[in-house]
Structures are given as structure tokens and as C-alpha cells.
Write a protein that holds these residues in place. Sequence first.
Motif, PDB file in Angstrom:
ATOM      1  N   GLU A  41     -10.949  -6.318  -3.429  1.00  0.00           N
ATOM      2  CA  GLU A  41      -9.587  -6.194  -3.964  1.00  0.00           C
ATOM      3  C   GLU A  41      -9.136  -7.551  -4.483  1.00  0.00           C
ATOM      4  OE1 GLU A  41      -6.682  -4.903  -5.548  1.00  0.00           O
ATOM      5  OE2 GLU A  41      -7.089  -3.354  -4.067  1.00  0.00           O
ATOM      6  N   ILE A  42      -8.493  -7.535  -5.628  1.00  0.00           N
ATOM      7  CA  ILE A  42      -7.926  -8.760  -6.196  1.00  0.00           C
ATOM      8  C   ILE A  42      -6.436  -8.760  -5.897  1.00  0.00           C
ATOM      9  CG2 ILE A  42      -7.453 -10.018  -8.326  1.00  0.00           C
ATOM     10  CD1 ILE A  42     -10.070  -8.884  -9.412  1.00  0.00           C
ATOM     11  N   TYR A  43      -5.932  -9.886  -5.446  1.00  0.00           N
ATOM     12  CA  TYR A  43      -4.522 -10.006  -5.077  1.00  0.00           C
ATOM     13  C   TYR A  43      -3.802 -10.977  -6.007  1.00  0.00           C
ATOM     14  CZ  TYR A  43      -5.610  -7.568  -0.779  1.00  0.00           C
ATOM     15  OH  TYR A  43      -5.991  -6.621   0.132  1.00  0.00           O
ATOM     16  N   LEU A  44      -2.548 -10.676  -6.289  1.00  0.00           N
ATOM     17  CA  LEU A  44      -1.693 -11.548  -7.083  1.00  0.00           C
ATOM     18  C   LEU A  44      -0.704 -12.246  -6.163  1.00  0.00           C
ATOM     19  CD1 LEU A  44      -0.830  -9.092 -10.001  1.00  0.00           C
ATOM     20  CD2 LEU A  44      -2.555 -10.893 -10.003  1.00  0.00           C
ATOM     21  N   GLN A  61      11.606  -9.897  -4.175  1.00  0.00           N
ATOM     22  CA  GLN A  61      11.909  -9.723  -2.758  1.00  0.00           C
ATOM     23  C   GLN A  61      12.641  -8.404  -2.522  1.00  0.00           C
ATOM     24  OE1 GLN A  61      13.925 -12.978  -0.851  1.00  0.00           O
ATOM     25  NE2 GLN A  61      14.391 -11.770   0.973  1.00  0.00           N
ATOM     26  N   ASN A  62      13.578  -8.059  -3.394  1.00  0.00           N
ATOM     27  CA  ASN A  62      14.282  -6.775  -3.274  1.00  0.00           C
ATOM     28  C   ASN A  62      13.308  -5.597  -3.355  1.00  0.00           C
ATOM     29  OD1 ASN A  62      16.826  -7.843  -2.902  1.00  0.00           O
ATOM     30  ND2 ASN A  62      17.324  -7.808  -5.083  1.00  0.00           N
ATOM     31  N   TYR A  63      12.353  -5.669  -4.274  1.00  0.00           N
ATOM     32  CA  TYR A  63      11.350  -4.605  -4.388  1.00  0.00           C
ATOM     33  C   TYR A  63      10.543  -4.486  -3.092  1.00  0.00           C
ATOM     34  CZ  TYR A  63      12.280  -4.552  -9.412  1.00  0.00           C
ATOM     35  OH  TYR A  63      12.876  -4.447 -10.640  1.00  0.00           O
ATOM     36  N   ARG A  64      10.226  -5.627  -2.494  1.00  0.00           N
ATOM     37  CA  ARG A  64       9.497  -5.605  -1.213  1.00  0.00           C
ATOM     38  C   ARG A  64      10.372  -5.022  -0.108  1.00  0.00           C
ATOM     39  NH1 ARG A  64       8.210 -11.020  -2.355  1.00  0.00           N
ATOM     40  NH2 ARG A  64       9.608 -11.643  -0.678  1.00  0.00           N
ATOM     41  N   ASP A  65      11.614  -5.524  -0.015  1.00  0.00           N
ATOM     42  CA  ASP A  65      12.524  -5.069   1.043  1.00  0.00           C
ATOM     43  C   ASP A  65      12.772  -3.569   0.975  1.00  0.00           C
ATOM     44  OD1 ASP A  65      12.688  -7.707   1.836  1.00  0.00           O
ATOM     45  OD2 ASP A  65      14.676  -8.050   0.939  1.00  0.00           O
ATOM     46  N   ASN A  66      12.842  -3.036  -0.243  1.00  0.00           N
ATOM     47  CA  ASN A  66      13.087  -1.603  -0.440  1.00  0.00           C
ATOM     48  C   ASN A  66      11.785  -0.800  -0.456  1.00  0.00           C
ATOM     49  OD1 ASN A  66      15.863  -2.031  -0.617  1.00  0.00           O
ATOM     50  ND2 ASN A  66      15.727  -2.460  -2.810  1.00  0.00           N
ATOM     51  N   ARG A  67      10.676  -1.462  -0.181  1.00  0.00           N
ATOM     52  CA  ARG A  67       9.349  -0.844  -0.139  1.00  0.00           C
ATOM     53  C   ARG A  67       9.018  -0.122  -1.442  1.00  0.00           C
ATOM     54  NH1 ARG A  67       7.179  -1.201   4.953  1.00  0.00           N
ATOM     55  NH2 ARG A  67       8.667  -1.731   6.577  1.00  0.00           N
ATOM     56  N   GLN A  68       9.385  -0.746  -2.558  1.00  0.00           N
ATOM     57  CA  GLN A  68       9.093  -0.169  -3.859  1.00  0.00           C
ATOM     58  C   GLN A  68       7.743  -0.637  -4.397  1.00  0.00           C
ATOM     59  OE1 GLN A  68      12.944  -1.484  -5.539  1.00  0.00           O
ATOM     60  NE2 GLN A  68      13.159   0.659  -6.190  1.00  0.00           N
ATOM     61  N   ILE A  69       7.243  -1.766  -3.886  1.00  0.00           N
ATOM     62  CA  ILE A  69       5.937  -2.260  -4.305  1.00  0.00           C
ATOM     63  C   ILE A  69       5.091  -2.583  -3.075  1.00  0.00           C
ATOM     64  CG2 ILE A  69       6.689  -3.197  -6.537  1.00  0.00           C
ATOM     65  CD1 ILE A  69       6.772  -5.944  -5.227  1.00  0.00           C
ATOM     66  N   PRO A  70       3.782  -2.354  -3.175  1.00  0.00           N
ATOM     67  CA  PRO A  70       2.903  -2.663  -2.045  1.00  0.00           C
ATOM     68  C   PRO A  70       2.630  -4.162  -1.965  1.00  0.00           C
ATOM     69  CG  PRO A  70       1.645  -1.758  -3.862  1.00  0.00           C
ATOM     70  CD  PRO A  70       3.088  -1.707  -4.272  1.00  0.00           C
ATOM     71  N   TYR A  71       2.496  -4.651  -0.753  1.00  0.00           N
ATOM     72  CA  TYR A  71       2.184  -6.065  -0.547  1.00  0.00           C
ATOM     73  C   TYR A  71       1.599  -6.261   0.835  1.00  0.00           C
ATOM     74  CZ  TYR A  71       6.328  -6.453   2.405  1.00  0.00           C
ATOM     75  OH  TYR A  71       7.248  -6.298   3.412  1.00  0.00           O
ATOM     76  N   THR A  72       1.040  -7.420   1.036  1.00  0.00           N
ATOM     77  CA  THR A  72       0.552  -7.806   2.345  1.00  0.00           C
ATOM     78  C   THR A  72       0.927  -9.263   2.570  1.00  0.00           C
ATOM     79  OG1 THR A  72      -1.359  -7.828   3.813  1.00  0.00           O
ATOM     80  CG2 THR A  72      -1.744  -8.539   1.573  1.00  0.00           C
ATOM     81  N   LEU A  79       0.985 -11.457  -0.748  1.00  0.00           N
ATOM     82  CA  LEU A  79       0.025 -11.104  -1.789  1.00  0.00           C
ATOM     83  C   LEU A  79       0.195  -9.644  -2.173  1.00  0.00           C
ATOM     84  CD1 LEU A  79      -3.082 -12.848  -0.216  1.00  0.00           C
ATOM     85  CD2 LEU A  79      -1.646 -13.717  -2.065  1.00  0.00           C
ATOM     86  N   TYR A  80      -0.074  -9.352  -3.443  1.00  0.00           N
ATOM     87  CA  TYR A  80       0.104  -8.010  -3.988  1.00  0.00           C
ATOM     88  C   TYR A  80      -1.244  -7.493  -4.481  1.00  0.00           C
ATOM     89  CZ  TYR A  80       4.829  -9.798  -3.897  1.00  0.00           C
ATOM     90  OH  TYR A  80       6.004 -10.361  -3.477  1.00  0.00           O
ATOM     91  N   PRO A  81      -1.730  -6.361  -3.941  1.00  0.00           N
ATOM     92  CA  PRO A  81      -3.025  -5.832  -4.380  1.00  0.00           C
ATOM     93  C   PRO A  81      -2.937  -5.299  -5.814  1.00  0.00           C
ATOM     94  CG  PRO A  81      -1.982  -4.345  -2.829  1.00  0.00           C
ATOM     95  CD  PRO A  81      -1.118  -5.567  -2.910  1.00  0.00           C
ATOM     96  N   LEU A  82      -3.789  -5.814  -6.666  1.00  0.00           N
ATOM     97  CA  LEU A  82      -3.736  -5.487  -8.084  1.00  0.00           C
ATOM     98  C   LEU A  82      -3.965  -4.000  -8.336  1.00  0.00           C
ATOM     99  CD1 LEU A  82      -3.370  -6.651 -10.906  1.00  0.00           C
ATOM    100  CD2 LEU A  82      -5.828  -7.097 -10.968  1.00  0.00           C
ATOM    101  N   SER A  83      -4.907  -3.384  -7.644  1.00  0.00           N
ATOM    102  CA  SER A  83      -5.180  -1.960  -7.878  1.00  0.00           C
ATOM    103  C   SER A  83      -3.976  -1.100  -7.508  1.00  0.00           C
ATOM    104  CB  SER A  83      -6.422  -1.514  -7.102  1.00  0.00           C
ATOM    105  OG  SER A  83      -6.198  -1.612  -5.714  1.00  0.00           O
ATOM    106  N   ALA A  84      -3.267  -1.464  -6.439  1.00  0.00           N
ATOM    107  CA  ALA A  84      -2.085  -0.702  -6.034  1.00  0.00           C
ATOM    108  C   ALA A  84      -0.945  -0.881  -7.035  1.00  0.00           C
ATOM    109  CB  ALA A  84      -1.640  -1.117  -4.636  1.00  0.00           C
ATOM    110  N   ILE A  85      -0.838  -2.059  -7.611  1.00  0.00           N
ATOM    111  CA  ILE A  85       0.190  -2.300  -8.638  1.00  0.00           C
ATOM    112  C   ILE A  85      -0.110  -1.439  -9.863  1.00  0.00           C
ATOM    113  CG2 ILE A  85       1.229  -4.026 -10.160  1.00  0.00           C
ATOM    114  CD1 ILE A  85       1.982  -4.346  -7.180  1.00  0.00           C
ATOM    115  N   TYR A  86      -1.401  -1.367 -10.265  1.00  0.00           N
ATOM    116  CA  TYR A  86      -1.785  -0.509 -11.394  1.00  0.00           C
ATOM    117  C   TYR A  86      -1.445   0.949 -11.103  1.00  0.00           C
ATOM    118  CZ  TYR A  86      -4.353  -4.029 -14.085  1.00  0.00           C
ATOM    119  OH  TYR A  86      -4.699  -5.116 -14.841  1.00  0.00           O
ATOM    120  N   LYS A  87      -1.767   1.418  -9.905  1.00  0.00           N
ATOM    121  CA  LYS A  87      -1.477   2.812  -9.543  1.00  0.00           C
ATOM    122  C   LYS A  87       0.020   3.083  -9.586  1.00  0.00           C
ATOM    123  CE  LYS A  87      -5.487   3.547  -6.612  1.00  0.00           C
ATOM    124  NZ  LYS A  87      -5.979   3.669  -5.245  1.00  0.00           N
ATOM    125  N   LEU A  88       0.814   2.138  -9.105  1.00  0.00           N
ATOM    126  CA  LEU A  88       2.267   2.288  -9.130  1.00  0.00           C
ATOM    127  C   LEU A  88       2.771   2.379 -10.567  1.00  0.00           C
ATOM    128  CD1 LEU A  88       5.021   2.214  -7.632  1.00  0.00           C
ATOM    129  CD2 LEU A  88       4.942  -0.273  -7.905  1.00  0.00           C
TER     130      LEU A  88
END
Length: 98
Positions: A41-44, A61-72, A79-88
Motif C-alpha cells: 500500500e502506498i500512503y500519502l 482534519q475535519n474530514y478525518r474527525d467526521n470519518r469522511q476519509i480513511p487514514y491511519t 497517513l492516508y492509504p492511496l487505494s482507499a482514497i481512489y475508492k472513495l
Amino acid sequence: MTEEIITRDSSAFKELRRNILRAIQAVDILIDTHRPAIGNEIYLTSEEMCSIFGISKRSLQNYRDNRQIPYTSIGGKILYPLSAIYKLLESRYVRALR
């Protein structure tokens, strides 16, 4: 057998120096552009996400707090998984009307 002495002023030294500088520049470019994968997995980074999407760090940060985007989070670095961002992005794609 004659041995040539290479000095700083000799053409052989100057050519060697040029080749070394070119190699260093090539390595620098590779370091800047290479993204090591973690578990295939590639992370941004947050900075890359903000730059790519043209948003502020606060919006991200708002997107993270509202669980609108995946992150770790690893060691305080987010870090944000690139494949999950593409799927979103694909799941929220809306076709334009013509």
C-alpha cells in the motif's frame, strides 16, 4: 609501463567529478519521487493530501474527525492509504450532464 598522475586540473578528474555529480542528482530525484510501499500500500502524507486536493490542513482534519476519509496514524504521523482514497473518489463520482 607509464602511469598517468591524475590531479584536480586533469580532464580525467573533471570528468569523474561530473559523473559523480550527475549520479548524486539522479539519486536525489529518486529519493524525492520514490514512495515505499508498506504491505503493498502506498500512503500519502497530510501535506500531499492538502496539495493534491487544494484544501487546508483544518479541512483535512475535519474530514478525518467526521470519518469522511480513511487514514491511519503511526507515531503521531497521519497517513492516508492511496487505494482507499481512489475508492472513495470513485464511489462519489457524479457524471456530468451533456
